[in-house]
Design a protein around this motif. Structure first.
Motif, mmCIF file in Angstrom:
data_model
loop_
_atom_site.group_PDB
_atom_site.id
_atom_site.type_symbol
_atom_site.label_atom_id
_atom_site.label_comp_id
_atom_site.label_asym_id
_atom_site.label_seq_id
_atom_site.Cartn_x
_atom_site.Cartn_y
_atom_site.Cartn_z
ATOM 1 N N GLU A 1 67.255 25.044 -3.727
ATOM 2 C CA GLU A 1 66.048 25.861 -3.862
ATOM 3 C C GLU A 1 64.885 25.152 -3.177
ATOM 4 O O GLU A 1 64.661 23.965 -3.375
ATOM 5 N N LYS A 2 64.142 25.913 -2.380
ATOM 6 C CA LYS A 2 63.011 25.357 -1.642
ATOM 7 C C LYS A 2 61.759 26.182 -1.911
ATOM 8 O O LYS A 2 61.833 27.408 -2.034
ATOM 9 N N SER B 1 57.246 28.155 6.723
ATOM 10 C CA SER B 1 58.407 28.974 6.373
ATOM 11 C C SER B 1 58.004 30.402 6.019
ATOM 12 O O SER B 1 58.716 31.362 6.336
ATOM 13 N N TYR C 1 62.838 30.101 -1.992
ATOM 14 C CA TYR C 1 63.947 30.633 -1.211
ATOM 15 C C TYR C 1 65.101 29.648 -1.283
ATOM 16 O O TYR C 1 64.956 28.543 -1.830
ATOM 17 N N GLU D 1 68.083 27.373 0.673
ATOM 18 C CA GLU D 1 68.560 26.773 1.921
ATOM 19 C C GLU D 1 70.046 26.488 1.755
ATOM 20 O O GLU D 1 70.442 25.735 0.869
ATOM 21 N N GLU E 1 73.445 25.084 3.548
ATOM 22 C CA GLU E 1 73.848 24.245 4.679
ATOM 23 C C GLU E 1 75.334 23.906 4.606
ATOM 24 O O GLU E 1 75.861 23.558 3.548
ATOM 25 N N LYS F 1 72.943 25.954 9.177
ATOM 26 C CA LYS F 1 72.041 26.061 8.038
ATOM 27 C C LYS F 1 71.294 27.390 8.113
ATOM 28 O O LYS F 1 70.930 27.822 9.205
ATOM 29 N N ALA G 1 68.200 29.893 5.990
ATOM 30 C CA ALA G 1 67.192 30.050 4.944
ATOM 31 C C ALA G 1 67.242 31.498 4.486
ATOM 32 O O ALA G 1 67.126 32.413 5.313
ATOM 33 N N ASP H 1 65.657 32.506 8.632
ATOM 34 C CA ASP H 1 65.653 31.365 9.556
ATOM 35 C C ASP H 1 67.032 30.721 9.560
ATOM 36 O O ASP H 1 67.820 30.904 8.623
ATOM 37 N N TYR H 2 67.317 29.963 10.604
ATOM 38 C CA TYR H 2 68.612 29.290 10.702
ATOM 39 C C TYR H 2 68.494 28.048 11.573
ATOM 40 O O TYR H 2 67.509 27.871 12.301
ATOM 41 N N GLN H 3 69.501 27.204 11.484
ATOM 42 C CA GLN H 3 69.566 25.985 12.295
ATOM 43 C C GLN H 3 70.856 25.992 13.098
ATOM 44 O O GLN H 3 71.913 26.366 12.579
#
Length: 245
Positions: A77-78, A84, A111, A113, A115, A147, A149, A197-199
């Motif tokens: 949890e972020k 963001s 939100y 995250e 991964e 990853k 979001a 969002d993504y990585q």
């Protein structure tokens, strides 16, 4: 005669590569897009992608490698930050966002995250999937969504969760699964997630016990592979030639 044999071998190798790529692309749902409200659910954790241009949110999704077992993921949890939240609003083009954010208030909206952390298991899946392996070896811009979001469309109870996984749940279908020890608590399809969002990570190559060049790890964009692993297959192939010589 030796030259003819070498030429035939090169032609044969090229034919095999073309066939492998054709099979991989034929089995994949290739999609090219920039992250937006209309196609957010096209992103899946672990998906093979090809980066297009210089913008990180301009990618082409090539498909998923075949996974025969669940892979461990982290679920954290972020709190939203200015950056963001701006990304969230940018993707969904919201005048009145469903998530309210105020930088002056101590308690910020949350939100998740998600991964992929089982890099070794994912690398093993790539190496066992021959068509996928051939494609990424011969593509300079191939990467993986490592990853994301997300804002779940339904509330997720994480109080009794002991582990989370990227798990195959059907024919080439994958989902996020939550467990309490061996008991599966819930299954969350990626289509049920609001991904904003993504990585992207890229592949690191090394040599196995057979002296074959294979994927051994993945690393975030902008970071170097851990030695003695390499980002480029050709570097390892040159070393192999010197040893053989």
């Amino acid at each position: 005669m030796k030259y003819i044999k070498q030429s035939l071998h090169k032609v044969h190798s090229k034919v095999l590569f073309v066939v492998a790529v054709a099979l991989f692309l034929g089995c994949s749902s290739t999609k090219q897009f920039q992250l937006s409200k209309e196609n957010t659910n096209a992103i899946t954790l672990g998906a093979i992608v090809k980066k297009e241009g210089t913008l990180k949110n301009n990618i082409e999704i090539k498909g998923m490698p075949v996974l025969d077992q669940k892979l461990r993921v982290s679920l954290v949890e972020k709190e939203f930050t200015k950056a963001s939240f701006a990304q969230y609003k940018k993707v969904f083009n919201l005048e009145k966002p469903t998530v309210s954010y105020n930088d002056t208030i101590a308690k910020k909206p949350i939100y998740l995250e998600v991964e992929l952390i089982d890099d070794i298991g994912y690398a093993s899946a790539i190496n066992q999937d021959k068509s996928t392996s051939e494609y990424i070896r011969n593509s300079k811009k191939a990467g993986v969504i490592s990853k994301i979001a997300v804002i779940p469309q339904k509330a997720i109870d994480m109080t009794t969760m002991t582990a989370a996984f990227l798990e195959p749940i059907g024919n080439q279908t994958y989902a996020l699964t939550l467990y309490n020890e061996k008991e599966r608590l819930t299954t969350i399809p990626f289509s049920d997630m609001v991904i904003f969002d993504y990585q992207t990570s890229f592949f690191c190559y090394g040599k196995n016990q057979r002296n074959q060049v294979v994927v051994m790890d993945i690393t975030e964009e902008g970071k170097a592979c851990k030695r003695p692993l390499e980002r480029k297959v050709k570097k390892l192939e040159k070393i192999k030639k010197l040893v053989d010589y």
